[in-house]
Design a protein around this motif. Structure first.
Motif, PDB file in Angstrom:
ATOM      1  N   ARG A   1      52.851  17.784  -5.069  1.00 44.70           N
ATOM      2  CA  ARG A   1      51.535  17.896  -4.447  1.00 44.70           C
ATOM      3  C   ARG A   1      51.608  18.764  -3.196  1.00 44.70           C
ATOM      4  N   LEU A   2      50.504  19.510  -2.944  1.00 41.89           N
ATOM      5  CA  LEU A   2      50.420  20.287  -1.716  1.00 41.89           C
ATOM      6  C   LEU A   2      50.383  19.339  -0.522  1.00 41.89           C
ATOM      7  N   PRO A   3      51.071  19.693   0.563  1.00 45.40           N
ATOM      8  CA  PRO A   3      51.112  18.804   1.727  1.00 45.40           C
ATOM      9  C   PRO A   3      49.806  18.806   2.508  1.00 45.40           C
ATOM     10  N   ASN A   4      49.649  17.739   3.272  1.00 47.71           N
ATOM     11  CA  ASN A   4      48.547  17.622   4.222  1.00 47.71           C
ATOM     12  C   ASN A   4      47.162  17.659   3.571  1.00 47.71           C
ATOM     13  N   LYS A   5      47.083  17.195   2.320  1.00 48.82           N
ATOM     14  CA  LYS A   5      45.797  17.109   1.627  1.00 48.82           C
ATOM     15  C   LYS A   5      45.654  15.708   1.023  1.00 48.82           C
ATOM     16  N   PRO A   6      44.657  14.933   1.462  1.00 43.63           N
ATOM     17  CA  PRO A   6      44.445  13.597   0.878  1.00 43.63           C
ATOM     18  C   PRO A   6      44.192  13.709  -0.625  1.00 43.63           C
ATOM     19  N   TYR A   7      44.719  12.749  -1.376  1.00 44.65           N
ATOM     20  CA  TYR A   7      44.524  12.789  -2.824  1.00 44.65           C
ATOM     21  C   TYR A   7      43.667  11.631  -3.335  1.00 44.65           C
ATOM     22  N   LEU A   8      43.482  10.580  -2.530  1.00 42.02           N
ATOM     23  CA  LEU A   8      42.660   9.443  -2.940  1.00 42.02           C
ATOM     24  C   LEU A   8      41.874   8.957  -1.730  1.00 42.02           C
ATOM     25  N   PHE A   9      40.551   8.993  -1.824  1.00 47.69           N
ATOM     26  CA  PHE A   9      39.716   8.522  -0.712  1.00 47.69           C
ATOM     27  C   PHE A   9      38.395   8.005  -1.267  1.00 47.69           C
ATOM     28  N   ALA A  10      37.736   7.151  -0.488  1.00 47.39           N
ATOM     29  CA  ALA A  10      36.512   6.502  -0.949  1.00 47.39           C
ATOM     30  C   ALA A  10      35.633   6.135   0.235  1.00 47.39           C
ATOM     31  N   ASN A  11      34.351   5.940  -0.048  1.00 44.36           N
ATOM     32  CA  ASN A  11      33.370   5.509   0.951  1.00 44.36           C
ATOM     33  C   ASN A  11      32.514   4.393   0.377  1.00 44.36           C
ATOM     34  N   PHE A  12      32.109   3.468   1.241  1.00 41.98           N
ATOM     35  CA  PHE A  12      31.185   2.396   0.855  1.00 41.98           C
ATOM     36  C   PHE A  12      30.111   2.297   1.920  1.00 41.98           C
ATOM     37  N   ASN A  13      28.871   2.035   1.488  1.00 43.86           N
ATOM     38  CA  ASN A  13      27.791   1.857   2.458  1.00 43.86           C
ATOM     39  C   ASN A  13      26.840   0.783   1.987  1.00 43.86           C
ATOM     40  N   ALA A  14      26.222   0.088   2.920  1.00 40.06           N
ATOM     41  CA  ALA A  14      25.210  -0.921   2.624  1.00 40.06           C
ATOM     42  C   ALA A  14      24.230  -0.950   3.790  1.00 40.06           C
ATOM     43  N   GLY A  15      22.981  -1.218   3.487  1.00 37.55           N
ATOM     44  CA  GLY A  15      21.984  -1.252   4.546  1.00 37.55           C
ATOM     45  C   GLY A  15      20.791  -2.104   4.171  1.00 37.55           C
TER      46      GLY A  15
END
Length: 760
Positions: free
Chosen positions: A651-665
């Protein structure tokens, strides 16, 4: 009467009256027709019409009001955001309406979109890297109202307040021809508030002595068409948050402690004005604009936190006049034309004039002496007072022609010219500064759109790219023949692709898009930035084959419930990818070409809403970005040639490979008083740990790992008189987590802010 519907049979031709109640049926052959006229609140009208070759009939029609009782009225339509999402391109669109009371900016809104990850170097005003489905930096292009932001002066994503933004569209992979760009992996189009008459003023104060103010408004005279629009905003922060840092004395690490950043102040301001005419016979818009922007920033460290500075500063000022014109049905029906031109003149300074001084993270100074015992004359990094005078001209022409109700052509031509002149008062004889830096880039695109029916739409397109760069290059380093000479580089590339969309049912849409594209290097990548980014005149264009396959399901037919689900598969095969070369021990970086890389990824999102009371959503992105070149060409003074690439498959360095966001309102109306609204929003951001350097380097604890990160943000806002008066409070990084990003740089801990907003 405007908005009256008329249908002519046989032929089932339909028109709608304009603002003056006038209407015209074009190209009607002679004969007898039945005209049906209808409008809500009036009795329907039917009339027989005789059309003769020698004269077309002129009709005066009068409708009679009709009163009637109804039980329920259901009005269904599609928002601008929904219409963008349903394009054949793989695109995400987010409305900012619900965020106007927050201290969010364009950067924080984008960071919550599937496939998007923004890496920062610190707090407000820090440099950032935008990543979209594995592509980052200038591989993703930015636009404001369809206009390139390459020459937007001193403005950055972190400067743009959410109050001036209506929505943000993110095109992933394939980029529409009308944007007129050489993006490699996608584009972001920021749509500003285009309301004809409004005023929006806000002020926010937060942790680390952060101040953010904005004033946005517009006035339009409906009779004369005169319009005046303006945006003014100011940002300031000391950025003196605490970081966990190594304390160095005499080149030796003596301690590790929590310390405050002490040289990281940032301030910026921008004024954007436009005036002209709208809704005239010769122009839908004819606007002259002017933008003035400036910023200055103290530099706390370089690309890593290993070296700390106490005197280096950077600043920039720019002035930019603009011209915007567009007209639908120019000269003939179906021909739409738009033109935009801007000339940006900017001056920036890089100042490092403290001599013989070194700082540590406690803010303590130490004196540096030469080998003969005299105080060093070197700067903290490289003694310099460099001034960069830059001229950036951009013009873009779009023309679209409707061949029929189901097919159309679109043509785009864009031209960008960049010129830089550099002077260093500390090194007035610097050889590289004797050579001007010039870059000319042209993009020509042609697209054909065909709608087979109401369910199936396809666009085919082709693009041509040309770049001409004139700069200088150092030859024969460390040899007797070492010299700096002028170099000239011309490059052509071509691109092509298609985007198609099919509605299996009204709620379910399938998409496929493919593009072979190229991106020419940007000025900073070739010429450097005068401080931490080294020049690379040999940098070549990057090319990529992008494939997106997506599906989206959205329904409004669940009573008070609304559910939308989407997912896409991503494949990218990139040649000569331009990437940032990072050395952990050095504050400098440079750009270079990576001969062969591949991106495999998947992203998904889920959104749920109940009435206007509650909403929740989540998105997740996985992207595997690997080096696929088995051999690389190494050019050195000890021997050049093809060598085994030991990074192959990693994998190329310094690059996130798994990320996520959650929101509620949640939203509550008429709390305490009528006309009030109470909003609560909660956000969670997750990033899996990833490597700063190549994965195969080091072992065990010796590996440079950016740890897993989870951050929580909460927002609370209260509005009075239907949104006229607003107050909001926020807490970011609620649990004060240690957050790292770009090159293991620590971001702010827990912070609080309060915002006051007035709008009419």
């Amino acid at each position: 009467m405007p908005g009256v519907n008329l249908v002519l049979n046989p032929g089932n031709k339909g028109v709608t009256t304009d603002i003056n109640g006038e209407f015209t049926f074009q190209n009607i052959s002679s004969g007898t027709y039945k005209l049906q006229v209808s409008c809500i609140g009036f009795q329907s009208l039917n009339r027989e019409v005789q059309v003769k070759d020698e004269k077309s009939p002129a009709l005066q029609l009068v409708l009679v009001p009709e009163n009637y009782m109804i039980n329920d009225v259901v009005v269904s339509g599609k928002s601008a955001t929904r219409r963008v999402i349903e394009q054949a391109y793989q695109v995400s669109s987010v409305s900012t309406k619900e965020l106007f009371n927050s201290t969010s900016d364009a950067k924080s809104v984008l960071d919550r979109i599937p496939g998007v990850r923004i890496q920062e170097e610190g707090g407000l005003g820090s440099d950032l890297s935008f990543t979209l489905n594995g592509f980052s930096g200038d591989q993703v292009k930015f636009f404001m109202d369809g206009i390139p932001m390459d020459n937007a002066g001193s403005m950055t994503l972190g400067d743009l307040p959410v109050n001036m933004i209506e929505r943000i569209d993110v095109y992933k992979g394939v980029v529409p021809v009308w944007l007129g760009t050489d993006a490699l992996g996608g584009a972001v189009n920021i749509i500003t508030n285009r309301t004809n008459n409004y005023l929006d003023a806000s002020y926010a104060y937060g942790s680390f002595n952060t101040h953010r103010a904005s004033l946005n408004g517009a006035y339009t005279n409906e009779e004369t068409g005169f319009t005046f629009r303006g945006n003014l905003f100011y940002n300031y922060s000391d950025n003196h948050y605490k970081v966990w840092a190594r304390i160095v004395e005499n080149n030796t690490v003596v301690d590790t402690a929590w310390v405050r950043r002490f040289h990281d102040r940032y301030r910026s301001g921008s004024l954007k004005l436009e005036t002209g005419l709208v809704d005239k016979s010769f122009a839908d818009q004819l606007l002259l604009g002017f933008m003035l922007s400036a910023n200055d920033k103290q530099v706390q460290h370089g690309a890593t936190m290993n070296t700390v500075y106490g005197g280096i500063v950077r600043n920039s000022q720019s002035v930019m006049p603009t011209l915007r014109y567009n007209k639908k049905d120019l000269l003939t029906e179906g021909l739409d034309v738009s033109l935009y031109s801007a000339l940006n003149r900017s001056r920036s300074e890089v100042i490092d004039t403290l001599q013989g001084v070194r700082y540590n993270w406690l803010g303590e100074q130490s004196i540096i002496y030469t080998s003969n015992g005299e105080r060093s004359t070197d700067g903290e990094f490289y003694r310099t007072f460099t001034t960069l005078d830059e001229t950036d001209f951009n013009t873009q022409l779009n023309a679209g022609y409707a061949l029929s109700t189901r097919s159309s052509l679109a043509l785009n031509y864009s031209l960008n010219y960049f010129h830089r002149k550099a002077h260093d008062t500390e090194h007035p004889d610097e050889p590289a500064n004797r050579f001007p830096k010039d870059l000319t880039k042209q993009v020509l695109g042609l697209a054909y759109k065909f709608d087979l029916n109401n369910k199936w739409s396809t666009t085919l397109f082709g693009k041509m790219y040309h770049i001409h760069a004139a700069t200088s290059k150092l030859f024969d380093f460390a040899m007797e023949t070492q010299r700096v000479e002028a170099v000239d580089n011309k490059q052509f590339n071509f691109g092509y692709g298609l985007a198609t969309s099919y509605f299996v049912m009204p709620e379910l849409q399938l998409k496929f898009s493919y593009e072979h594209t190229a991106r020419m290097p940007m000025p900073e990548e070739i010429f450097g930035d005068g401080l931490f980014v080294e020049a690379n005149p040999d940098l070549g264009p990057e090319q990529s084959d992008n494939i997106n396959l997506g599906a989206a399901f959205s329904t409004q037919k669940l009573g008070n419930h609304h559910l939308s689900v989407g997912s896409s598969l991503i494949y990218r095969e990139a040649k000569d990818l331009i990437y940032t070369v990072v050395t952990v021990s050095s504050p400098q970086t440079r750009y270079d070409n990576l001969s062969d890389t591949r991106v495999l990824g998947v992203e998904g999102n889920l959104q749920y809403a109940w009435k206007d009371v509650f909403h929740a959503g989540a998105n997740v992105t996985y992207q595997d970005i690997t080096d696929r070149a088995k051999l690389i060409y190494n050019e050195s003074y000890t021997g050049s040639g093809w060598q085994t690439n030991y990074h192959y498959g990693f994998r190329l360095p310094n690059k996130p490979y798994l990320f996520a966001n959650f929101n509620a309102g949640a939203t509550a109306k008429n709390v305490l008083v009528d006309g009030s609204t109470l909003n609560v929003n909660y956000f969670v951001n997750f990033v899996e740990k990833y490597f700063l350097t190549w994965t195969e380097l080091g072992a065990g604890s010796d590996k440079y790992i950016i740890p897993r990160q989870v951050s929580h943000d909460i927002e609370l806002s209260y509005s009075l008189q239907n949104g006229k008066y607003n107050i909001a409070a926020e807490c970011r990084n609620l649990f004060n987590e240690k957050l790292y990003d770009k090159y293991y740089l620590q971001k702010p801990g827990r912070s609080f802010s309060i915002k006051l907003r007035y709008t009419i």
